[in-house]
Design an enzyme around this catalytic site. Structure first.
Site, PDB file in Angstrom:
ATOM      1  N   GLY A 109     -57.621  15.957 -17.678  1.00 39.16           N
ATOM      2  CA  GLY A 109     -57.417  16.969 -18.520  1.00 39.16           C
ATOM      3  C   GLY A 109     -57.229  16.469 -20.118  1.00 39.16           C
ATOM      4  N   GLU A 112     -60.589  16.595 -20.806  1.00 39.66           N
ATOM      5  CA  GLU A 112     -61.216  18.167 -21.058  1.00 39.66           C
ATOM      6  C   GLU A 112     -60.691  18.652 -22.343  1.00 39.66           C
ATOM      7  OE1 GLU A 112     -59.639  18.615 -17.163  1.00 39.66           O
ATOM      8  OE2 GLU A 112     -61.514  19.637 -16.820  1.00 39.66           O
TER       9      GLU A 112
HETATM   10  N1  T1G Z   1     -49.066  12.851 -15.039  1.00 39.68           N
HETATM   11  C1  T1G Z   1     -47.900  12.494 -14.662  1.00 39.68           C
HETATM   12  N2  T1G Z   1     -47.122  11.086 -14.859  1.00 39.68           N
HETATM   13  C2  T1G Z   1     -48.093  10.218 -14.997  1.00 39.68           C
HETATM   14  C3  T1G Z   1     -49.589  10.557 -15.264  1.00 39.68           C
HETATM   15  C4  T1G Z   1     -49.835  11.802 -15.099  1.00 39.68           C
HETATM   16  N3  T1G Z   1     -51.008  12.378 -15.354  1.00 39.68           N
HETATM   17  N4  T1G Z   1     -50.042   9.203 -15.566  1.00 39.68           N
HETATM   18  C5  T1G Z   1     -49.242   8.428 -15.580  1.00 39.68           C
HETATM   19  N5  T1G Z   1     -47.960   8.910 -15.141  1.00 39.68           N
HETATM   20  C6  T1G Z   1     -46.659   8.321 -15.111  1.00 39.68           C
HETATM   21  C7  T1G Z   1     -46.951   7.012 -13.998  1.00 39.68           C
HETATM   22  O1  T1G Z   1     -46.591   7.748 -12.709  1.00 39.68           O
HETATM   23  C8  T1G Z   1     -45.646   5.963 -14.735  1.00 39.68           C
HETATM   24  O2  T1G Z   1     -44.617   6.654 -14.403  1.00 39.68           O
HETATM   25  C9  T1G Z   1     -46.059   6.226 -16.229  1.00 39.68           C
HETATM   26  O3  T1G Z   1     -46.772   7.555 -16.340  1.00 39.68           O
HETATM   27  C10 T1G Z   1     -46.887   5.022 -16.511  1.00 39.68           C
HETATM   28  O4  T1G Z   1     -47.935   5.099 -15.721  1.00 39.68           O
HETATM   29  C11 T1G Z   1     -56.687  19.740 -14.960  1.00 39.68           C
HETATM   30  C12 T1G Z   1     -56.026  18.344 -12.588  1.00 39.68           C
HETATM   31  C13 T1G Z   1     -52.840   6.693 -18.154  1.00 39.68           C
HETATM   32  C14 T1G Z   1     -54.523   4.806 -17.411  1.00 39.68           C
HETATM   33  O5  T1G Z   1     -55.533  10.464 -13.218  1.00 39.68           O
HETATM   34  O6  T1G Z   1     -54.416   6.420 -14.892  1.00 39.68           O
HETATM   35  O7  T1G Z   1     -55.811  15.921 -15.412  1.00 39.68           O
HETATM   36  O8  T1G Z   1     -43.640   4.954 -13.153  1.00 39.68           O
HETATM   37  O9  T1G Z   1     -47.929   2.682 -15.097  1.00 39.68           O
HETATM   38  O10 T1G Z   1     -50.536   1.337 -16.657  1.00 39.68           O
HETATM   39  O11 T1G Z   1     -58.699  18.295 -14.841  1.00 39.68           O
HETATM   40  O12 T1G Z   1     -51.111   6.122 -15.866  1.00 39.68           O
HETATM   41  O13 T1G Z   1     -43.066   4.962 -15.390  1.00 39.68           O
HETATM   42  O14 T1G Z   1     -42.178   6.681 -13.980  1.00 39.68           O
HETATM   43  O15 T1G Z   1     -50.096   4.022 -14.814  1.00 39.68           O
HETATM   44  O16 T1G Z   1     -50.230   2.335 -19.065  1.00 39.68           O
HETATM   45  C15 T1G Z   1     -55.733  12.900 -14.374  1.00 39.68           C
HETATM   46  C16 T1G Z   1     -53.606   8.986 -14.270  1.00 39.68           C
HETATM   47  C17 T1G Z   1     -54.699  13.830 -13.833  1.00 39.68           C
HETATM   48  C18 T1G Z   1     -54.576   9.573 -15.017  1.00 39.68           C
HETATM   49  C19 T1G Z   1     -51.895   4.789 -18.084  1.00 39.68           C
HETATM   50  N6  T1G Z   1     -55.337  11.820 -14.904  1.00 39.68           N
HETATM   51  N7  T1G Z   1     -53.019   7.914 -15.026  1.00 39.68           N
HETATM   52  O17 T1G Z   1     -51.799   3.523 -17.419  1.00 39.68           O
HETATM   53  O18 T1G Z   1     -49.113   3.406 -17.014  1.00 39.68           O
HETATM   54  S1  T1G Z   1     -55.408  15.350 -13.025  1.00 39.68           S
HETATM   55  C20 T1G Z   1     -54.974  10.650 -14.191  1.00 39.68           C
HETATM   56  C21 T1G Z   1     -53.423   6.728 -15.278  1.00 39.68           C
HETATM   57  C22 T1G Z   1     -56.046  16.186 -14.185  1.00 39.68           C
HETATM   58  C23 T1G Z   1     -57.274  18.305 -14.881  1.00 39.68           C
HETATM   59  C24 T1G Z   1     -56.796  17.619 -13.978  1.00 39.68           C
HETATM   60  C25 T1G Z   1     -52.435   5.750 -15.837  1.00 39.68           C
HETATM   61  C26 T1G Z   1     -53.034   5.558 -17.441  1.00 39.68           C
HETATM   62  P1  T1G Z   1     -43.227   5.520 -14.200  1.00 39.68           P
HETATM   63  P2  T1G Z   1     -48.743   3.558 -15.855  1.00 39.68           P
HETATM   64  P3  T1G Z   1     -50.566   2.503 -17.526  1.00 39.68           P
END
Ligand code: T1G
Length: 708
Positions: A109, A112
């Site tokens: 997102g 997006e």
């Molecule tokens: N939502 C909620 N929490 C998230 C999150 C997210 N999208 N991404 C990371 N966290 C939390 C994670 O659980 C951890 O929590 C902390 O942030 C640090 O994460 C509509 C439906 C961004 C590259 O798939 O790839 O958008 O353990 O250790 O190494 O189309 O996080 O500290 O409590 O990974 O610096 C699409 C997922 C969602 C990206 C950062 N986005 N995140 O890496 O930190 S679906 C993703 C990552 C979506 C739309 C659709 C990585 C990062 P805690 P981290 P990092």
């Protein structure tokens, strides 16, 4: 005028910078698009529309990222308005130019939001991507409609189906961004670019009007190629085909209709059990990094590491360390062995060079950090030493005696043993508090899983150091207690035995492999055995024979094959026949005859099993032993079992691991199966006390997954 700060949300603020309304998303840790952020973004666009002084809008993220995506924690909960598609449409409809300035992650997102903006700038270090497919989803805020218009069908399909991240330069060449900033000051770069656009009287440029689809390319070949590839390799995943359907809609439908289609497909993915499993895996792999010791102790610094042993594991560990930038000193017993160890390390890099994934100079830089010696004295400066020598207690204790003699007092002394008693290794030296287990999985430079095995007398800071090393190596650490097989191999031994029981009771190994493969594993147990080498399991069975319960059922079929030297792929036959070095085996009639003879010897009347029956037994054994491992506190929580089986044993990720899968099946149903099987073999199928307790209390494994 801009509404007062009071009307702004705390996670999205906006203020005028000259004639540019600067919008800052500040929602730690990754600026996820929770409902407050969505509301704040729409409010900011409205403020820009209402404020004549604002001639353009600039969106940036606070902290290390632009926007990390939708808030994954919201999935499965009632959705709250505005939806992210509403926000993106609101941004795109703004009558003033909207610029997205990207640093760090712009994912899902987050990208997006940038695609709905009118212009995009990124700085080096930015990571752009649409990784929703890794969560069982698809870009559900217009990404499947805007990306193809911006970068073309083929590039958009590749980005969405791989879920990969692209850097700023690649994003520029793809057309995802218009500019790459010269500095890493995203605010200055964003403001300057927005100002430049204003001076150039750049128009509002809606991505929905972009002509990427009309790049003169026929999208049909790309779409059918994508569908064919998914059919070949998607391992039963639900959302990839939906992504292709959405891109197809982008080509064939008007934009608004395409958006509606995308929304329907997104909701179908959101409601799929695969989204539940993949999101569970995502959060669990972050949760396991937070072992109790990582909160109570400070890790010791690691600047140089020694590896004792240059065999397959030692060399793999050395490569993993070198790839993380850590200098490595390898110790072997003599020059010839050391030369072999170095050759094993070089072979890994030469393989990458052959695949075009590494250059000679990069190999040279890595090897410049590699030294070898046949004297333990070379380890005197090491902050950590990892031994990966022959799996024999006396050999390992002799190594630790040398480490005690030469290593500095603060050095962490780690063993890579896969089953020996680490408490006994630690007790063999005068500083057991510095001894920890680091159980790598072969190939150690590729497999993500690292079991951090915690002996009884180890210092908390040594455990914290092990977790810190895992982070440096980009491994996924799971804290394990000391027992035979720790977490993964202990559970493997039980579900492997369940497969053997099925085989002796009437299922063929080929049927079992097919059922397990169709469930989602890359290979079945007998294919794995043939790949790893039957002699390894044979040695383990012989080792365990002395302590095996004489009343426990023991299937001898594998032993019959090993006695013939049929160890699998390396001997061109095991459970399967391998023609001319082929890695794909064919069924072997002689194996079937051996099985029939063994059934007769064991006085077993063979019966038939359906695939469903095979899986229920296979999974029940895995789940029950996983429950025992948690019950005995060898693993902290059920999620630690899930992370271990997914990242070390091929468990299908979209099912979230065996314990998550058990919750989806219902623990009462799993226990009922086990009680049924218990009638046949009360010793093997003894229900785990934890499983019984959870069923009686109406709880599930997830109820035990709180932060340890
Ligand atoms: N939502 C909620 N929490 C998230 C999150 C997210 N999208 N991404 C990371 N966290 C939390 C994670 O659980 C951890 O929590 C902390 O942030 C640090 O994460 C509509 C439906 C961004 C590259 O798939 O790839 O958008 O353990 O250790 O190494 O189309 O996080 O500290 O409590 O990974 O610096 C699409 C997922 C969602 C990206 C950062 N986005 N995140 O890496 O930190 S679906 C993703 C990552 C979506 C739309 C659709 C990585 C990062 P805690 P981290 P990092």
């Amino acid at each position: 005028m801009t509404p007062s700060i009071a009307s702004q949300s705390v996670v999205v603020t906006h203020e005028l910078h000259g004639n540019i309304l600067l919008v800052i998303v500040d929602n730690p840790p990754v600026n996820a698009l929770g409902v407050e952020v969505r509301q704040g973004l729409l409010a900011a666009v409205e403020a820009a529309e209402m404020n004549d002084a604002a001639r353009a809008v600039l969106i940036i993220g606070a902290g290390r990222n632009f926007i990390g995506g939708a808030d994954i924690r919201e999935f499965g909960k009632p959705s709250r308005l505005p939806t992210l598609p509403d926000v993106c449409n609101g941004i795109e409809s703004c009558r003033k130019p909207v610029v997205a300035a990207i640093h760090g992650a712009a994912l899902g997102g987050g990208l997006e939001v940038a695609l709905a903006s009118h212009y995009r700038i990124a700085v080096d270090g930015a990571k752009l991507g649409l990784p929703e497919v890794k969560l069982g989803l698809l870009p559900g805020a217009g990404g499947t409609q805007r990306a193809p218009r911006l970068i073309g069908v083929e590039a958009a399909l590749s980005l969405m189906l791989s879920g990969r991240h692209v850097g700023a330069q690649e994003a520029l060449s793809l057309g995802l961004v218009d500019r790459v900033g010269q500095s890493d000051d995203i605010l200055a770069e964003g403001l300057a670019y927005a100002q430049e656009l204003l001076l150039a009287h750049a128009p509002v440029r809606r991505t929905r009007d972009a002509l990427g689809l009309a790049h003169g390319e026929s999208s049909a070949p790309a779409l059918s190629a994508a569908r064919a590839d998914i059919a070949r390799s998607s391992k039963g995943l639900f959302s990839p085909l939906k992504i292709v359907d959405c891109v197809d809609a982008a080509v064939t439908m008007p934009f608004e209709e395409g958006l509606r289609f995308e929304r329907e497909q997104f909701l179908a993915c959101l409601n799929s059990p695969q989204r539940g499993g993949l999101v569970h895996a995502f959060f669990s792999e972050r949760e396991v990094q937070k072992a109790p010791e990582t909160r109570t102790a400070v890790p010791r610094p690691i600047h140089a590491v020694g590896v004792v042993g240059g065999g397959t594991m030692g060399a793999g560990i050395a490569v993993a360390l070198l790839d993380s930038g850590l200098p490595v000193t390898m110790i072997e017993r003599d020059d010839a062995s050391l030369a072999r160890g170095r050759a094993h390390v070089e072979k890994v890099y030469d393989g990458l060079i052959a695949k075009g994934r590494l250059t000679d100079s990069e190999k040279g830089k890595k090897l410049a950090c590699f030294t070898g010696s046949i004297s333990y004295d070379a380890l005197a400066g090491g902050d950590m030493v990892i031994e990966a020598v022959f799996e024999d207690m006396a050999v390992k204790q002799a190594v630790f005696a040398e480490l005690e003699r030469v290593c500095k007092p603060s050095a962490v002394l780690a063993t890579n043993t896969s089953y020996l008693d680490i408490d006994a290794i630690a007790a063999s030296i005068s500083r057991p508090q510095d001894v920890v287990g680091l159980h790598f999985f072969s190939p150690a430079n590729i497999m993500k899983l690292l079991e951090v095995v915690v002996p009884a007398r180890v210092n908390a800071e040594v455990v914290a150091t092990a977790f810190d090393l895992a982070k440096k190596l980009r491994k996924i650490p799971v804290r394990a207690g000391v027992c035979d097989g720790f977490i993964g191999n202990r559970i493997l031994a039980v579900y492997r035995a369940a497969a053997d029981h099925l085989m002796e009771d009437g299922a063929s190994p080929y049927q079992i492999d097919k059922a397990v493969h169709d469930f989602g594993f890359p290979m079945g147990p007998y294919q794995v055995m043939d790949l790893a080498g039957g002699d390894i399991g044979w040695a383990t069975r012989k080792r365990r024979a002395v302590t095996r319960d004489p009343n426990a059922r023991y299937v001898q079929i594998s032993d019959r094959l090993c006695e013939r030297g049929w160890f699998g792929q390396k001997t061109a036959r095991g459970f399967y026949l391998y023609q001319q070095g082929s890695r794909t085996g064919t069924q072997d009639q002689e194996v079937k005859a051996i099985i029939a003879a063994e059934r007769e010897r064991a006085s077993v009347t063979p019966r038939t099993f359906s695939h469903e029956q095979i899986i229920r037994r296979y999974m029940a054994a895995m789940i029950n032993e996983g429950a025992n491992v948690v019950h005995e506190r060898i693993a902290l929580r059920p999620l630690d079992i899930d992370v271990t089986l997914i990242n070390g044993f091929g468990y299908p990720r979209h099912r979230g691991g065996p314990m998550n899968y058990a919750d989806t099946v219902g623990l009462a149903n799993v226990l009922a199966d086990i009680r049924e099987f218990e009638k046949e073999d009360p010793l093997f199928w003894r229900p785990s006390p934890l499983l019984v307790k959870l069923v009686e209390s109406g709880n599930n494994f997830a109820s035990l997954n709180q932060t340890a």
